[in-house]
Scaffold this motif. Structure first.
Motif, PDB file in Angstrom:
ATOM      1  N   LYS A 287     -37.486  15.727   2.069  1.00 27.14           N
ATOM      2  CA  LYS A 287     -38.316  14.864   2.919  1.00 27.14           C
ATOM      3  C   LYS A 287     -37.500  14.308   4.080  1.00 27.14           C
ATOM      4  O   LYS A 287     -38.056  13.815   5.043  1.00 27.14           O
ATOM      5  N   SER A 288     -36.173  14.372   3.984  1.00 30.58           N
ATOM      6  CA  SER A 288     -35.372  13.772   5.045  1.00 30.58           C
ATOM      7  C   SER A 288     -35.198  14.764   6.188  1.00 30.58           C
ATOM      8  O   SER A 288     -35.383  15.964   6.032  1.00 30.58           O
ATOM      9  N   LYS A 289     -34.799  14.223   7.330  1.00 27.81           N
ATOM     10  CA  LYS A 289     -34.603  15.106   8.484  1.00 27.81           C
ATOM     11  C   LYS A 289     -33.310  15.901   8.359  1.00 27.81           C
ATOM     12  O   LYS A 289     -33.081  16.830   9.119  1.00 27.81           O
ATOM     13  N   TYR A 290     -32.447  15.533   7.421  1.00 24.77           N
ATOM     14  CA  TYR A 290     -31.191  16.254   7.258  1.00 24.77           C
ATOM     15  C   TYR A 290     -31.359  17.518   6.435  1.00 24.77           C
ATOM     16  O   TYR A 290     -30.453  18.310   6.308  1.00 24.77           O
ATOM     17  N   SER A 291     -32.538  17.646   5.844  1.00 27.70           N
ATOM     18  CA  SER A 291     -32.721  18.792   4.950  1.00 27.70           C
ATOM     19  C   SER A 291     -32.914  20.068   5.751  1.00 27.70           C
ATOM     20  O   SER A 291     -33.578  20.089   6.773  1.00 27.70           O
TER      21      SER A 291
ATOM     22  N   ALA B  95     -26.069  18.661   2.853  1.00 25.61           N
ATOM     23  CA  ALA B  95     -25.565  17.755   1.820  1.00 25.61           C
ATOM     24  C   ALA B  95     -25.925  18.208   0.417  1.00 25.61           C
ATOM     25  O   ALA B  95     -25.150  18.032  -0.518  1.00 25.61           O
ATOM     26  N   ASP B  96     -27.092  18.805   0.255  1.00 20.05           N
ATOM     27  CA  ASP B  96     -27.479  19.182  -1.107  1.00 20.05           C
ATOM     28  C   ASP B  96     -26.975  20.564  -1.490  1.00 20.05           C
ATOM     29  O   ASP B  96     -27.234  21.035  -2.592  1.00 20.05           O
ATOM     30  N   PHE B  97     -26.257  21.227  -0.584  1.00 18.34           N
ATOM     31  CA  PHE B  97     -25.653  22.500  -0.988  1.00 18.34           C
ATOM     32  C   PHE B  97     -24.188  22.331  -1.364  1.00 18.34           C
ATOM     33  O   PHE B  97     -23.654  23.144  -2.113  1.00 18.34           O
ATOM     34  N   SER B  98     -23.561  21.268  -0.866  1.00 21.97           N
ATOM     35  CA  SER B  98     -22.151  21.045  -1.208  1.00 21.97           C
ATOM     36  C   SER B  98     -21.910  21.010  -2.716  1.00 21.97           C
ATOM     37  O   SER B  98     -20.893  21.532  -3.175  1.00 21.97           O
ATOM     38  N   PRO B  99     -22.803  20.389  -3.528  1.00 22.55           N
ATOM     39  CA  PRO B  99     -22.576  20.438  -4.980  1.00 22.55           C
ATOM     40  C   PRO B  99     -22.429  21.861  -5.485  1.00 22.55           C
ATOM     41  O   PRO B  99     -21.590  22.137  -6.335  1.00 22.55           O
TER      42      PRO B  99
ATOM     43  N   GLY C 215     -27.341   8.683   6.502  1.00 23.06           N
ATOM     44  CA  GLY C 215     -27.197   9.677   7.548  1.00 23.06           C
ATOM     45  C   GLY C 215     -25.783   9.849   8.068  1.00 23.06           C
ATOM     46  O   GLY C 215     -25.581  10.412   9.134  1.00 23.06           O
ATOM     47  N   THR C 216     -24.801   9.356   7.355  1.00 21.47           N
ATOM     48  CA  THR C 216     -23.439   9.569   7.814  1.00 21.47           C
ATOM     49  C   THR C 216     -22.561   9.977   6.640  1.00 21.47           C
ATOM     50  O   THR C 216     -22.837   9.621   5.500  1.00 21.47           O
ATOM     51  N   ALA C 217     -21.537  10.746   6.953  1.00 24.62           N
ATOM     52  CA  ALA C 217     -20.582  11.135   5.912  1.00 24.62           C
ATOM     53  C   ALA C 217     -19.227  10.505   6.177  1.00 24.62           C
ATOM     54  O   ALA C 217     -18.287  10.753   5.437  1.00 24.62           O
ATOM     55  N   ASP C 218     -19.112   9.725   7.255  1.00 21.92           N
ATOM     56  CA  ASP C 218     -17.841   9.064   7.557  1.00 21.92           C
ATOM     57  C   ASP C 218     -17.721   7.802   6.731  1.00 21.92           C
ATOM     58  O   ASP C 218     -18.551   6.900   6.830  1.00 21.92           O
ATOM     59  N   MET C 219     -16.648   7.730   5.971  1.00 21.07           N
ATOM     60  CA  MET C 219     -16.534   6.587   5.065  1.00 21.07           C
ATOM     61  C   MET C 219     -16.331   5.296   5.837  1.00 21.07           C
ATOM     62  O   MET C 219     -16.716   4.235   5.380  1.00 21.07           O
ATOM     63  N   SER C 220     -15.719   5.417   7.035  1.00 24.74           N
ATOM     64  CA  SER C 220     -15.475   4.184   7.773  1.00 24.74           C
ATOM     65  C   SER C 220     -16.766   3.583   8.320  1.00 24.74           C
ATOM     66  O   SER C 220     -16.768   2.445   8.763  1.00 24.74           O
ATOM     67  N   LYS C 221     -17.847   4.347   8.282  1.00 26.98           N
ATOM     68  CA  LYS C 221     -19.118   3.811   8.750  1.00 26.98           C
ATOM     69  C   LYS C 221     -19.978   3.333   7.594  1.00 26.98           C
ATOM     70  O   LYS C 221     -21.154   3.004   7.779  1.00 26.98           O
ATOM     71  N   LEU C 222     -19.424   3.368   6.391  1.00 21.37           N
ATOM     72  CA  LEU C 222     -20.207   2.982   5.221  1.00 21.37           C
ATOM     73  C   LEU C 222     -19.579   1.737   4.592  1.00 21.37           C
ATOM     74  O   LEU C 222     -18.595   1.192   5.087  1.00 21.37           O
ATOM     75  N   GLY C 223     -20.114   1.337   3.473  1.00 25.28           N
ATOM     76  CA  GLY C 223     -19.530   0.216   2.747  1.00 25.28           C
ATOM     77  C   GLY C 223     -20.604  -0.692   2.202  1.00 25.28           C
ATOM     78  O   GLY C 223     -21.677  -0.862   2.804  1.00 25.28           O
ATOM     79  N   GLY C 224     -20.320  -1.215   1.024  1.00 19.35           N
ATOM     80  CA  GLY C 224     -21.166  -2.261   0.469  1.00 19.35           C
ATOM     81  C   GLY C 224     -22.565  -1.873   0.064  1.00 19.35           C
ATOM     82  O   GLY C 224     -23.421  -2.747  -0.069  1.00 19.35           O
ATOM     83  N   ILE C 225     -22.818  -0.595  -0.133  1.00 25.07           N
ATOM     84  CA  ILE C 225     -24.195  -0.250  -0.486  1.00 25.07           C
ATOM     85  C   ILE C 225     -24.397  -0.193  -1.994  1.00 25.07           C
ATOM     86  O   ILE C 225     -25.441   0.240  -2.463  1.00 25.07           O
ATOM     87  N   ALA C 226     -23.417  -0.697  -2.763  1.00 23.44           N
ATOM     88  CA  ALA C 226     -23.538  -0.629  -4.221  1.00 23.44           C
ATOM     89  C   ALA C 226     -24.766  -1.386  -4.706  1.00 23.44           C
ATOM     90  O   ALA C 226     -25.490  -0.918  -5.585  1.00 23.44           O
ATOM     91  N   TYR C 227     -25.012  -2.558  -4.133  1.00 27.29           N
ATOM     92  CA  TYR C 227     -26.155  -3.344  -4.602  1.00 27.29           C
ATOM     93  C   TYR C 227     -27.462  -2.746  -4.148  1.00 27.29           C
ATOM     94  O   TYR C 227     -28.493  -2.973  -4.757  1.00 27.29           O
ATOM     95  N   LYS C 228     -27.415  -2.006  -3.042  1.00 30.36           N
ATOM     96  CA  LYS C 228     -28.655  -1.399  -2.554  1.00 30.36           C
ATOM     97  C   LYS C 228     -28.988  -0.142  -3.355  1.00 30.36           C
ATOM     98  O   LYS C 228     -30.151   0.181  -3.546  1.00 30.36           O
TER      99      LYS C 228
ATOM    100  N   ARG D 235     -28.185  -3.036   6.098  1.00 28.93           N
ATOM    101  CA  ARG D 235     -28.547  -4.185   5.273  1.00 28.93           C
ATOM    102  C   ARG D 235     -30.003  -4.113   4.819  1.00 28.93           C
ATOM    103  O   ARG D 235     -30.324  -4.405   3.690  1.00 28.93           O
ATOM    104  N   ASP D 236     -30.869  -3.662   5.720  1.00 25.16           N
ATOM    105  CA  ASP D 236     -32.282  -3.650   5.359  1.00 25.16           C
ATOM    106  C   ASP D 236     -32.813  -2.247   5.085  1.00 25.16           C
ATOM    107  O   ASP D 236     -33.717  -2.064   4.282  1.00 25.16           O
ATOM    108  N   SER D 237     -32.218  -1.259   5.766  1.00 22.44           N
ATOM    109  CA  SER D 237     -32.823   0.076   5.686  1.00 22.44           C
ATOM    110  C   SER D 237     -32.464   0.811   4.396  1.00 22.44           C
ATOM    111  O   SER D 237     -33.252   1.603   3.892  1.00 22.44           O
ATOM    112  N   VAL D 238     -31.296   0.537   3.846  1.00 19.70           N
ATOM    113  CA  VAL D 238     -30.856   1.347   2.701  1.00 19.70           C
ATOM    114  C   VAL D 238     -31.466   0.829   1.413  1.00 19.70           C
ATOM    115  O   VAL D 238     -31.440  -0.369   1.138  1.00 19.70           O
ATOM    116  N   LYS D 239     -32.018   1.739   0.643  1.00 20.06           N
ATOM    117  CA  LYS D 239     -32.488   1.388  -0.695  1.00 20.06           C
ATOM    118  C   LYS D 239     -32.223   2.566  -1.636  1.00 20.06           C
ATOM    119  O   LYS D 239     -31.754   3.615  -1.201  1.00 20.06           O
TER     120      LYS D 239
END
Lengths: 483, 628
Positions: free
Chosen positions: B101-105, B236-240, B358-371, B445-449
């Motif tokens: 369903k995502s645009k990355y697919s 992303a879903d073929f890397s596994p 939508g990103t694979a760069d770790m420096s652009k991520l963080g803190g999404i554990a609670y989400k 903060r708001d978009s990720v779930k």
């Protein structure tokens, strides 16, 4: 059965009928040519299917070894049949630069007659004549498009071709001087009498001419120019039909060089150099037609290697390779005609978007490219696999390793073309154009052949095994022709 | 019921149908994919125990004088691989159905199905030709999957393609070399014939093509360069699939053909009871894992980081297998299976993160554990397994591998491997921290779930599998007992119960350990709630420890460790490890191109080389004819 003469005479007759019929309409000469190829094809298929024992046609009532003899066995009739089928399918080409003219069709018929003659004849002087006929038709056909590249290619081909046909004539004369015969069977039955160095000389002189047709380095200077400049059907004719005849001659003359390891070695190394130069040149260039041209050089080099090794496996693989290369290369050239027309460029890098417009056509291109690269499940695999096997069985591990390394470059540049066709992020949108129906049918037919034979090689097993036996066993050929 | 034939032909048919009719419809194509893999899984499941089962093609193929009747023969090793491949692909398909369903697919189903049907040929082929057919079909479809028709991914996918074609060509050469020596193309027969020959050092050359083919596929040093590139560019879903399954075919090839030869002394010379060649290859495994570990330190792209982790794990597996002891094989195969499971799970969680952010760069991520709590939990369990910590499955197999190394008293090897294994902590926990912990990015903060339930299914299954195999290693090792018996594993190394890990220094009862571990965990949890003083803080009230972020030149919103985390360490090690091999392959491509240019110039219009060459050659012929 003298009727196999028809396979040579029919297109010649039609060729000279074309000027008479050309006034009837714009497409009159094309229709006559289609008719000519269809009748030729019909006869060839009929002869091939009904063939029980090898036949010979004795011309002029002079019994061999004195007169000219045409030999129709499983091998030569198979190849003539495939030449006619491909020559017929080739007429459904697509080329927007092509101008209809009766001259073209006359020459086309003559070229087909010449190649059929090269294959059928059992007389080496006669073979020289047919090579010349084919050559002269091809020189003019290449120049037919009138482009600068085509003229350059034609001139280069003319120079190299006439130079080497002189050498060929010299070789034939030497053989005639020593053995007093021009009949291949007769010569091969007596060839052991000649000292080894003279054998080598005669064979080298004769093979220079084959090398030109077979695009072997350094006799292939004309190839990139000719393929780049000539009209699509001519490029397909060179890659698909002339290469069959040239490959056939390389194998047929095994009767003469079969026992000579030194000559076989020379062929193998010429082949290796050709493969390396062809594949890496193609790897460098991004011009679609030149890629296909250099790829042809590489594939023909592989065929020469198979001829040089000439054991069971490699001869079998060599025949497979000849057939698969000509079918796949003809398919790719036919497709290239439409791709170049729609993309408006011959630069592979600028063709992005074609795959989006015509995914199925690009899929067919992929089939052809993968077959050339020798991917299993397609026809090209069996040729390459067996040649490699034959080479290693003969202990020629170094040349085969070099060829396999060059084959990596081959796979890369072939898949690269498909990538550029399929790529979507070019931004440029190519206008979608309509595909002619006849053209589409031919393309689908060729690709289906590649897939079906690739998956089910048993279809060709029996025929090619017989052909291999004919090449490996010169005694039966000699008995058949002279007896 | 014809199992293998059905799976192969059905795969090709479904691939064609999807490509011809449902190219644009991702949902239908993924549903077909799920049905296909599920159906094949069930078919394959019925074959357990029927090791004599085979399927032969009706017609005979002639190659010259060689007659071949293609046969697919059921075998234990192939079966366990096949079950895992189709099972993993099934769950991966469930995930991808949600991902579509995502645009990355990207629609990659037709090619993927083709690869799956080819894998059956590899795993069950009785002769080399069928093996080779399957092998080649692992190469070119993946090229198109990885680059997705995009120019920016072209060079990455070309690394994969060119190196794997090299492997394919080497395999072709090797197959015919074996044929030359044995006059057969049957794998098992050729092994026994080769072993009956007198061993000599020349036999080493026979195996080199196979080494190249299998080491390229399993991304071992120095061929590892394709792995991070292919992983990061692939959808992303073929890397596994690449990490979990593709690279394992190299391991399978080694187990199938090289191990039986090496372990029976095909190449003379031993070192402490291990064939010398195998000993050096063991070290190659160690080098692979160390290089990959060091390279993973510096990675900022999470998929590349995990790709290096896969390479490192392949290193452990190779080390274990090339010890050529039964215990080593047991550890190698067990770790292969475990790695398949936990690395697929890790990559699926990364795909889930990519799906939402939508990103694979770790420096652009963080803190999404609670989400994304489920994704976080799965990732945590996955990396604990990857780091080889009890009670996850990665521990059990690494335990056996260490036992196998120590059994041979290769202490230096054990230390080196321990270094790589510990290094894994460094980058895995950095990944955990950078992606899931720390401070959340404002735009997330708001978009990720959390991902939808459909995509959570593989995660749940994976978590259960990782923990249950960790606690009950017998779940995997017990069904494999027939195979271990066939390679001559001594009885003391064979599991007697579900939870007793074999080893050279005695058994480890994982269940008891797990009970103690669980008890401790419960205790800690109780203590945490009863004793500790803790209160909830708002998320942005972060932990700058009294420092003002501005003093450090950092934005208040970005307080991230991911970038340049191990900088001093990188400066020491990276130039050597990264430049050397990557540069080698880069220059290789560069000079190949120049060679092409050079040859191309011969055909230029103003170049008369050709004519001169022709005349020269003919003159040589003419004079040579008299001289000879």
């Amino acid at each position: 059965m003298n009727s196999i003469v028809l396979l040579i005479v029919l297109p010649l007759v039609f060729a000279f009928l074309i000027p008479i019929f050309k006034g009837l309409g714009k497409y009159a000469s094309k229709i006559v040519t289609i008719l000519s190829m269809l009748t030729g094809m019909g006869f060839a298929v009929y002869f091939f299917i009904t063939l029980q024992v090898p036949v010979k046609a004795i011309l002029g009532g002079w019994k061999p070894p004195f007169g000219i003899v045409l030999v129709g066995d499983k091998l030569s009739l198979l190849f003539v049949m495939i030449i006619y089928i491909l020559a017929f399918l080739n007429l459904f080409f697509f080329d927007n630069n092509f101008k209809e003219h009766s001259k073209f069709y006359t020459l086309y018929n003559i070229a087909i007659a010449g190649t059929a003659g090269m294959i059928l004849t059992g007389d080496i002087f006669n073979m020289f004549v047919f090579i010349e006929i084919t050559g002269i038709a091809l020189y003019s056909l290449i120049a037919y498009s009138g482009k600068e590249q085509a003229l350059k290619g034609s001139i280069k081909y003319l120079i190299i071709g006439s130079m080497t046909s002189l050498f060929l004539l010299l070789g034939v004369t030497l053989a005639y001087h020593i053995l007093g015969s021009l009949n291949l069977a007769h010569i091969s039955s007596k060839f052991y009498q000649i000292p080894n160095n003279l054998k080598f000389l005669i064979l080298s002189l004769i093979f220079t001419s084959f090398f030109v047709e077979a695009e072997i380095f350094p006799f292939n200077m004309w190839v990139p120019n000719a393929y780049k400049g000539a009209n699509i059907p001519i490029a397909a004719l060179l890659a698909g039909i002339v290469s069959i005849a040239a490959g056939y001659l390389l194998f047929r003359f095994r009767y003469l060089y079969g026992g000579m390891r030194s000559f076989g070695n020379m062929l193998v190394w010429f082949g290796v150099i050709t493969v390396v130069i062809g594949e890496f040149s193609a790897y460098f260039t991004y011009d679609l037609r030149k890629i296909l041209a250099f790829s042809s050089i590489g594939q023909m080099g592989l065929i020469l290697i198979a001829a040089g090794i000439s054991n069971d496996l490699s001869v079998y693989g060599g025949f497979f390779q000849i057939l698969s290369h000509s079918i796949a290369k003809m398919l790719l050239f036919l497709l290239a005609g439409f791709i170049i027309y729609e993309a408006g460029t011959e630069n592979v890098k600028k063709m992005g978007g074609f795959g989006k417009n015509h995914p199925y056509l690009t899929g067919i291109f992929l089939i052809g490219a993968l077959s050339l690269a020798g991917i299993p499940g397609l026809m090209g695999f069996w040729g390459k696999f067996n040649i490699v096997g034959g080479g290693i069985a003969a202990g020629r591990i170094l040349p085969i390793s070099i060829v396999l390394l060059a084959a990596i470059a081959e796979s890369v540049y072939l898949i690269r073309v498909v990538f550029h066709l399929f790529k979507t992020d070019e931004g440029k949108i190519i206008e979608k154009k309509k595909i002619p129906l006849g053209y589409l049918m031919v393309v689908i037919l060729l690709s289906l052949t590649i897939v079906v034979i690739g998956v089910y090689p048993q279809l060709l097993n029996q025929v090619l095994n017989d052909a291999t036996k004919i090449i490996m066993n010169s005694g039966s050929y000699i008995r058949m022709v002279l007896g | 019921m014809i199992t293998f034939g059905t799976i192969v032909i059905l795969g090709i048919l479904i691939s064609l149908i999807i490509w011809l009719f449902f190219r644009e419809n991702k949902v239908i194509s993924w549903i077909l994919f799920i049905l296909y893999t599920g159906f094949s899984f069930v078919l394959l499941l019925r074959l357990y125990g029927q090791w004599q089962y085979y399927e032969a093609f009706k017609s005979i193929i002639y190659l010259g004088n060689i007659k071949i009747k293609f046969t697919l023969q059921n075998n234990m090793l192939g079966w366990i691989f096949a079950i895992l491949i189709f099972g993993i692909s099934f769950f991966n398909g469930l995930f991808s159905l949600g991902f579509s369903k995502s645009k990355y697919s990207k629609n990659i189903v037709p090619l993927w199905t083709l690869i799956l049907s080819a894998s059956i040929l590899i795993l069950f082929a009785k002769d080399f030709i069928l093996f080779f057919v399957g092998w080649e079909y692992l190469t070119w479809p993946v090229f198109f999957i990885v680059n997705q028709g995009k120019k920016k991914f072209y060079s990455d996918s070309m690394y994969y393609f060119a190196l794997n074609v090299l492997g394919g060509m080497a395999l072709m050469l090797g197959i015919w070399l074996v044929f030359k020596n044995t006059q057969t193309l049957d794998i098992k027969t050729s092994i026994s014939i080769l072993l009956s020959h007198k061993a000599s050092i020349h036999t080493f050359w026979l195996l080199i093509p196979f080494f190249i083919a299998f080491l390229v596929k399993s991304a071992a040093y120095p061929f590892h360069v394709w792995a991070p590139r292919a992983h990061s560019s692939a959808p992303a879903d073929f890397s596994p699939f690449i990490s979990g399954i593709m690279i394992k075919f190299g391991i399978f090839g080694i187990l199938l053909f090289i191990y039986p030869l090496l372990s029976k002394g095909f190449i003379p010379g031993t070192y402490h009871g291990v064939p010398t060649t195998a000993y050096f290859l063991s070290w190659l495994g160690i080098i692979t894992s160390i290089v990959a570990t060091v390279l993973a330190f510096s990675e900022n792209n999470m998929k590349r980081l995990m790709a290096y982790s896969s390479v490192a794990n392949v290193g452990y597996i190779l080390t274990a297998i090339f010890l050529t002891t039964p215990l080593g094989i047991e550890g190698g195969i067990f770790h292969t299976i475990n790695h398949m499971i936990f690395k697929v799970i890790i990559f699926i969680t990364l795909a889930a993160v990519y799906f939402r952010t939508g990103t694979a760069d770790m420096s652009k991520l963080g803190g999404i554990a609670y989400k994304m709590p489920i994704t976080f939990m799965t990732f945590l369990i996955g990396i604990i397994a990857a780091a080889g910590i009890f009670p996850m499955n990665g521990f059990t197999s690494k335990w056996i591998i260490f036992q196998a190394i120590l059994e041979k008293h290769f202490y230096l090897m054990a230390v080196a491997m321990f270094f790589a294994s510990t290094g894994a902590f460094l980058y895995l926990y950095r990944a955990l921290h950078s992606i899931f912990l720390g401070q959340i990015k404002p735009e997330h903060r708001d978009s990720v779930k959390e991902v939808p339930f459909l995509m959570q299914i593989p995660m749940w299954i994976g978590m259960i599998l990782i923990i249950s195999i960790g606690v009950f290693p017998g779940l995997v090792l017990k069904p494999l007992i027939p195979f271990f018996n066939s390679i001559g594993l001594p009885a003391k190394y064979i599991l007697t119960s579900l939870s007793k890990l074999p080893g050279s220094f005695g058994q480890l009862n994982t269940l008891n350990a797990a009970i103690i571990f669980g008890f401790a965990a419960v205790l800690v949890t109780i203590l945490f709630f009863v004793v500790a003083k803790h209160h909830k803080k708002p998320f942005m009230d972060n932990y700058t420890a009294g420092e003002d972020p501005k003093d450090w030149g950092v934005d208040e919103n970005r307080y991230q460790f991911a970038y340049g985390f191990y900088q001093p360490f990188e400066k020491k090690f990276l130039p050597f490890f990264k430049r050397s091999v990557d540069m080698f392959w880069q220059y290789f491509g560069f000079y190949t191109k120049h060679l092409g240019e050079w040859f191309n110039n011969i055909f230029k219009d103003d170049n008369n080389f050709g004519y001169i060459a022709i005349i020269g050659i003919v003159i040589i012929f003419i004079f040579g004819g008299f001289v000879l």
